[in-house]
Write a protein that holds these residues in place. Structure first.
Motif, PDB file in Angstrom:
ATOM      1  N   LEU A  86      32.373  28.555  31.335  1.00 14.15           N
ATOM      2  CA  LEU A  86      33.446  29.043  32.200  1.00 14.15           C
ATOM      3  C   LEU A  86      34.539  29.719  31.376  1.00 14.15           C
ATOM      4  CD1 LEU A  86      34.199  26.494  35.083  1.00 14.15           C
ATOM      5  CD2 LEU A  86      33.556  28.899  35.259  1.00 14.15           C
ATOM      6  N   ILE A  87      34.918  29.105  30.258  1.00 11.04           N
ATOM      7  CA  ILE A  87      35.932  29.691  29.382  1.00 11.04           C
ATOM      8  C   ILE A  87      35.462  31.059  28.893  1.00 11.04           C
ATOM      9  CG2 ILE A  87      37.187  29.436  27.204  1.00 11.04           C
ATOM     10  CD1 ILE A  87      37.072  26.433  27.595  1.00 11.04           C
ATOM     11  N   ASN A  88      34.177  31.146  28.531  1.00 14.50           N
ATOM     12  CA  ASN A  88      33.620  32.421  28.084  1.00 14.50           C
ATOM     13  C   ASN A  88      33.744  33.489  29.164  1.00 14.50           C
ATOM     14  OD1 ASN A  88      32.926  31.313  25.630  1.00 14.50           O
ATOM     15  ND2 ASN A  88      30.802  30.910  26.202  1.00 14.50           N
ATOM     16  N   LYS A  89      33.559  33.087  30.408  1.00 22.28           N
ATOM     17  CA  LYS A  89      33.654  34.041  31.521  1.00 22.28           C
ATOM     18  C   LYS A  89      35.100  34.507  31.709  1.00 22.28           C
ATOM     19  CE  LYS A  89      29.563  32.234  33.871  1.00 22.28           C
ATOM     20  NZ  LYS A  89      29.036  31.362  34.948  1.00 22.28           N
ATOM     21  N   TYR A  90      36.048  33.580  31.567  1.00 25.11           N
ATOM     22  CA  TYR A  90      37.457  33.967  31.691  1.00 25.11           C
ATOM     23  C   TYR A  90      37.825  34.974  30.602  1.00 25.11           C
ATOM     24  CZ  TYR A  90      37.616  29.549  34.357  1.00 25.11           C
ATOM     25  OH  TYR A  90      37.379  28.536  35.247  1.00 25.11           O
ATOM     26  N   VAL A  91      37.365  34.685  29.400  1.00 26.74           N
ATOM     27  CA  VAL A  91      37.654  35.582  28.283  1.00 26.74           C
ATOM     28  C   VAL A  91      37.016  36.942  28.519  1.00 26.74           C
ATOM     29  CG1 VAL A  91      37.252  35.992  25.829  1.00 26.74           C
ATOM     30  CG2 VAL A  91      37.967  33.741  26.598  1.00 26.74           C
ATOM     31  N   TRP A  92      35.779  36.927  28.981  1.00 26.37           N
ATOM     32  CA  TRP A  92      35.085  38.192  29.273  1.00 26.37           C
ATOM     33  C   TRP A  92      35.865  39.014  30.278  1.00 26.37           C
ATOM     34  CZ3 TRP A  92      33.407  40.456  33.713  1.00 26.37           C
ATOM     35  CH2 TRP A  92      32.630  41.612  33.568  1.00 26.37           C
ATOM     36  N   LEU A  93      36.384  38.371  31.332  1.00 25.05           N
ATOM     37  CA  LEU A  93      37.132  39.075  32.364  1.00 25.05           C
ATOM     38  C   LEU A  93      38.400  39.704  31.795  1.00 25.05           C
ATOM     39  CD1 LEU A  93      37.465  39.784  35.365  1.00 25.05           C
ATOM     40  CD2 LEU A  93      38.701  37.626  35.647  1.00 25.05           C
ATOM     41  N   VAL A  94      39.174  38.925  31.035  1.00 25.00           N
ATOM     42  CA  VAL A  94      40.407  39.443  30.437  1.00 25.00           C
ATOM     43  C   VAL A  94      40.093  40.601  29.497  1.00 25.00           C
ATOM     44  CG1 VAL A  94      42.325  38.907  28.889  1.00 25.00           C
ATOM     45  CG2 VAL A  94      41.659  37.271  30.657  1.00 25.00           C
ATOM     46  N   ASP A  95      39.082  40.428  28.664  1.00 25.04           N
ATOM     47  CA  ASP A  95      38.715  41.453  27.683  1.00 25.04           C
ATOM     48  C   ASP A  95      38.259  42.734  28.380  1.00 25.04           C
ATOM     49  OD1 ASP A  95      38.332  42.167  24.885  1.00 25.04           O
ATOM     50  OD2 ASP A  95      36.192  42.172  25.329  1.00 25.04           O
ATOM     51  N   THR A  96      37.493  42.593  29.445  1.00 30.65           N
ATOM     52  CA  THR A  96      36.989  43.758  30.183  1.00 30.65           C
ATOM     53  C   THR A  96      38.137  44.541  30.806  1.00 30.65           C
ATOM     54  OG1 THR A  96      34.879  42.671  30.654  1.00 30.65           O
ATOM     55  CG2 THR A  96      35.512  44.489  32.097  1.00 30.65           C
ATOM     56  N   ILE A  97      39.064  43.846  31.438  1.00 29.59           N
ATOM     57  CA  ILE A  97      40.202  44.524  32.071  1.00 29.59           C
ATOM     58  C   ILE A  97      41.109  45.140  31.018  1.00 29.59           C
ATOM     59  CG2 ILE A  97      42.247  44.196  33.515  1.00 29.59           C
ATOM     60  CD1 ILE A  97      40.715  41.971  34.971  1.00 29.59           C
ATOM     61  N   TYR A  98      41.312  44.422  29.907  1.00 30.20           N
ATOM     62  CA  TYR A  98      42.174  44.928  28.835  1.00 30.20           C
ATOM     63  C   TYR A  98      41.599  46.212  28.234  1.00 30.20           C
ATOM     64  CZ  TYR A  98      44.587  45.212  24.343  1.00 30.20           C
ATOM     65  OH  TYR A  98      45.305  45.658  23.262  1.00 30.20           O
ATOM     66  N   ARG A  99      40.303  46.216  27.965  1.00 34.50           N
ATOM     67  CA  ARG A  99      39.671  47.393  27.362  1.00 34.50           C
ATOM     68  C   ARG A  99      39.685  48.587  28.311  1.00 34.50           C
ATOM     69  NH1 ARG A  99      36.410  46.590  22.839  1.00 34.50           N
ATOM     70  NH2 ARG A  99      36.281  44.425  22.133  1.00 34.50           N
ATOM     71  N   ALA A 100      39.508  48.313  29.590  1.00 33.77           N
ATOM     72  CA  ALA A 100      39.469  49.408  30.567  1.00 33.77           C
ATOM     73  C   ALA A 100      40.853  49.961  30.860  1.00 33.77           C
ATOM     74  CB  ALA A 100      38.827  48.915  31.863  1.00 33.77           C
ATOM     75  N   GLY A 101      41.863  49.149  30.704  1.00 27.68           N
ATOM     76  CA  GLY A 101      43.216  49.573  31.065  1.00 27.68           C
ATOM     77  C   GLY A 101      43.475  49.335  32.540  1.00 27.68           C
ATOM     78  N   ARG A 102      42.723  50.013  33.368  1.00 28.14           N
ATOM     79  CA  ARG A 102      42.756  49.842  34.821  1.00 28.14           C
ATOM     80  C   ARG A 102      41.318  49.948  35.321  1.00 28.14           C
ATOM     81  NH1 ARG A 102      47.631  51.161  37.300  1.00 28.14           N
ATOM     82  NH2 ARG A 102      46.575  52.246  39.000  1.00 28.14           N
ATOM     83  N   ILE A 103      40.913  49.033  36.181  1.00 27.51           N
ATOM     84  CA  ILE A 103      39.517  49.013  36.619  1.00 27.51           C
ATOM     85  C   ILE A 103      39.417  48.362  38.005  1.00 27.51           C
ATOM     86  CG2 ILE A 103      39.076  46.785  35.471  1.00 27.51           C
ATOM     87  CD1 ILE A 103      36.246  47.819  34.826  1.00 27.51           C
ATOM     88  N   THR A 104      38.515  48.891  38.820  1.00 23.70           N
ATOM     89  CA  THR A 104      38.303  48.332  40.150  1.00 23.70           C
ATOM     90  C   THR A 104      37.407  47.098  40.069  1.00 23.70           C
ATOM     91  OG1 THR A 104      36.332  49.676  40.534  1.00 23.70           O
ATOM     92  CG2 THR A 104      38.454  50.641  41.179  1.00 23.70           C
ATOM     93  N   PHE A 105      37.379  46.340  41.158  1.00 27.34           N
ATOM     94  CA  PHE A 105      36.493  45.180  41.236  1.00 27.34           C
ATOM     95  C   PHE A 105      35.036  45.620  41.094  1.00 27.34           C
ATOM     96  CE2 PHE A 105      33.942  42.342  44.080  1.00 27.34           C
ATOM     97  CZ  PHE A 105      33.938  41.238  43.246  1.00 27.34           C
ATOM     98  N   GLU A 106      34.705  46.770  41.704  1.00 24.38           N
ATOM     99  CA  GLU A 106      33.339  47.290  41.590  1.00 24.38           C
ATOM    100  C   GLU A 106      33.014  47.648  40.142  1.00 24.38           C
ATOM    101  OE1 GLU A 106      34.695  47.349  45.610  1.00 24.38           O
ATOM    102  OE2 GLU A 106      35.585  48.322  43.822  1.00 24.38           O
ATOM    103  N   GLY A 107      34.006  48.219  39.434  1.00 22.69           N
ATOM    104  CA  GLY A 107      33.795  48.563  38.022  1.00 22.69           C
ATOM    105  C   GLY A 107      33.592  47.333  37.168  1.00 22.69           C
ATOM    106  N   ILE A 108      34.330  46.258  37.488  1.00 16.79           N
ATOM    107  CA  ILE A 108      34.162  44.991  36.768  1.00 16.79           C
ATOM    108  C   ILE A 108      32.747  44.467  36.959  1.00 16.79           C
ATOM    109  CG2 ILE A 108      34.874  42.561  36.714  1.00 16.79           C
ATOM    110  CD1 ILE A 108      37.718  43.564  37.410  1.00 16.79           C
ATOM    111  N   ASN A 109      32.238  44.540  38.178  1.00 17.51           N
ATOM    112  CA  ASN A 109      30.887  44.048  38.450  1.00 17.51           C
ATOM    113  C   ASN A 109      29.819  44.893  37.766  1.00 17.51           C
ATOM    114  OD1 ASN A 109      30.246  41.645  39.838  1.00 17.51           O
ATOM    115  ND2 ASN A 109      31.248  42.409  41.685  1.00 17.51           N
ATOM    116  N   GLU A 110      30.062  46.189  37.648  1.00 15.13           N
ATOM    117  CA  GLU A 110      29.110  47.041  36.921  1.00 15.13           C
ATOM    118  C   GLU A 110      28.996  46.599  35.467  1.00 15.13           C
ATOM    119  OE1 GLU A 110      30.119  51.139  37.274  1.00 15.13           O
ATOM    120  OE2 GLU A 110      29.937  51.168  39.467  1.00 15.13           O
ATOM    121  N   LYS A 111      30.143  46.331  34.852  1.00 14.02           N
ATOM    122  CA  LYS A 111      30.135  45.888  33.452  1.00 14.02           C
ATOM    123  C   LYS A 111      29.544  44.489  33.328  1.00 14.02           C
ATOM    124  CE  LYS A 111      33.937  48.816  31.889  1.00 14.02           C
ATOM    125  NZ  LYS A 111      33.080  49.622  31.007  1.00 14.02           N
TER     126      LYS A 111
END
Length: 302
Positions: A5-30
């Motif tokens: 679960l912690i790994n998933k939280y980190v993945w989410l933060v890292d994904t949003i941080y790298r993208a700058g701005r991203i939609t929920f659909e974009g998060i699911n694609e990644k």
């Protein structure tokens, strides 16, 4: 809390941080591209992760509802400021990245780092309850080990090594011990010490570079002349939080910092070789020059 679960939280933060701005659909694609799961993240689960990540790392994940509901980290500057939470975020994020790159294991070269994991666990447990420790320790400069009690104040990571900062009742002063030199450790359950309110770990190290701190060395304004190429490294990874670039030319830059120069700082200065010159204070310039001269004497006959 489950590690995955912690790994998933980190993945989410890292994904949003790298993208700058991203939609929920974009998060699911990644998410699906990472092979972490073959199912998309449900919206309800996404919001649970988002709230948990905010609580764990102090990073606010907000949503801009204009133009397509884009998620972003409102206080992204916090990631660059350091601190325990952000160190954990970075460490787990890199760990996840490496775990997802097992096919490249022969092409990823890592350092052999003395972890001190077992020792660190005992120290952290003692710090939580202000319990003294009994350690058997052999410094790098001695041929024998000694066993004694200490009051653990804090731990510090420096150049891939963990250090314990603790009060030595025997010497009545704060001492620093490398965890990989602790050969036995015991938590003295049933005993306790009072953590001094005036002791601030960050303040203790604030005027120093490295792990040597709390000495009688005077705070100095240090000026360093650095070659243009090496200056880029100092800009990206400052030697100290007070570092300021006060002059820039095509050939060199001059950096100024306020610091108590000790052995760790000497070593860092010398590691830059001819690309770095100490300008001020004069006594430090002479001291570094003396070390360089003694080094030259070892090689001049070759």
């Amino acid at each position: 809390m489950a590690k995955n679960l912690i790994n998933k939280y980190v993945w989410l933060v890292d994904t949003i941080y790298r993208a700058g701005r991203i939609t929920f659909e974009g998060i699911n694609e990644k998410w699906l591209d990472q092979d972490m799961d073959d199912r998309p993240i449900p919206l309800r689960t996404f919001h649970k992760w988002r709230i948990a990540a905010e609580d764990m790392f102090g990073l606010v994940i907000d949503c801009d509802r204009k133009g397509g509901y884009h998620y972003y980290i409102e206080n992204r500057a916090e990631i660059k400021r350091g601190g325990l939470r952000n160190w954990l975020l970075s460490t787990i994020s890199v760990s996840n990245l490496l775990m997802d790159s097992q096919s490249l294991k022969d092409r990823i070269i890592l350092e052999d780092i003395p972890s001190g994991k077992e020792t660190l666990a005992v120290i952290l447990e003692a710090m939580k309850t202000d319990t003294p420790l009994r350690i058997t320790y052999q410094s790098y400069w001695r041929d024998e080990s000694f066993t004694f009690n200490v009051h653990p104040y804090c731990v510090k990571l420096f150049k891939q090594r963990w250090y314990l900062v603790a009060l030595s009742p025997y010497y009545s002063k704060v001492m620093i011990y490398a965890l990989d030199r602790i050969f036995d450790i015991l938590k003295l359950d049933g005993q306790s010490f009072k953590m001094p309110e005036e002791f601030d770990p960050e303040e203790f190290f604030s005027n120093y570079y490295g792990i040597i701190a709390g000495t009688k060395r005077k705070l100095e304004t240090v000026k360093l002349k650095v070659s243009a190429g090496q200056a880029n490294y100092l800009r990206s990874l400052p030697l100290h939080e007070t570092q300021d670039e006060i002059e820039t030319t095509p050939e060199y830059s001059i950096f100024q910092l306020r610091i108590c120069p000790e052995f760790d700082f000497y070593q860092e200065v010398l590691s830059k070789g001819e690309d770095l010159e100490v300008l001020e204070p004069y006594w430090l310039r002479k001291e570094i020059a003396g070390i360089v001269k003694r080094m030259w004497n070892k090689y001049k006959e070759d």
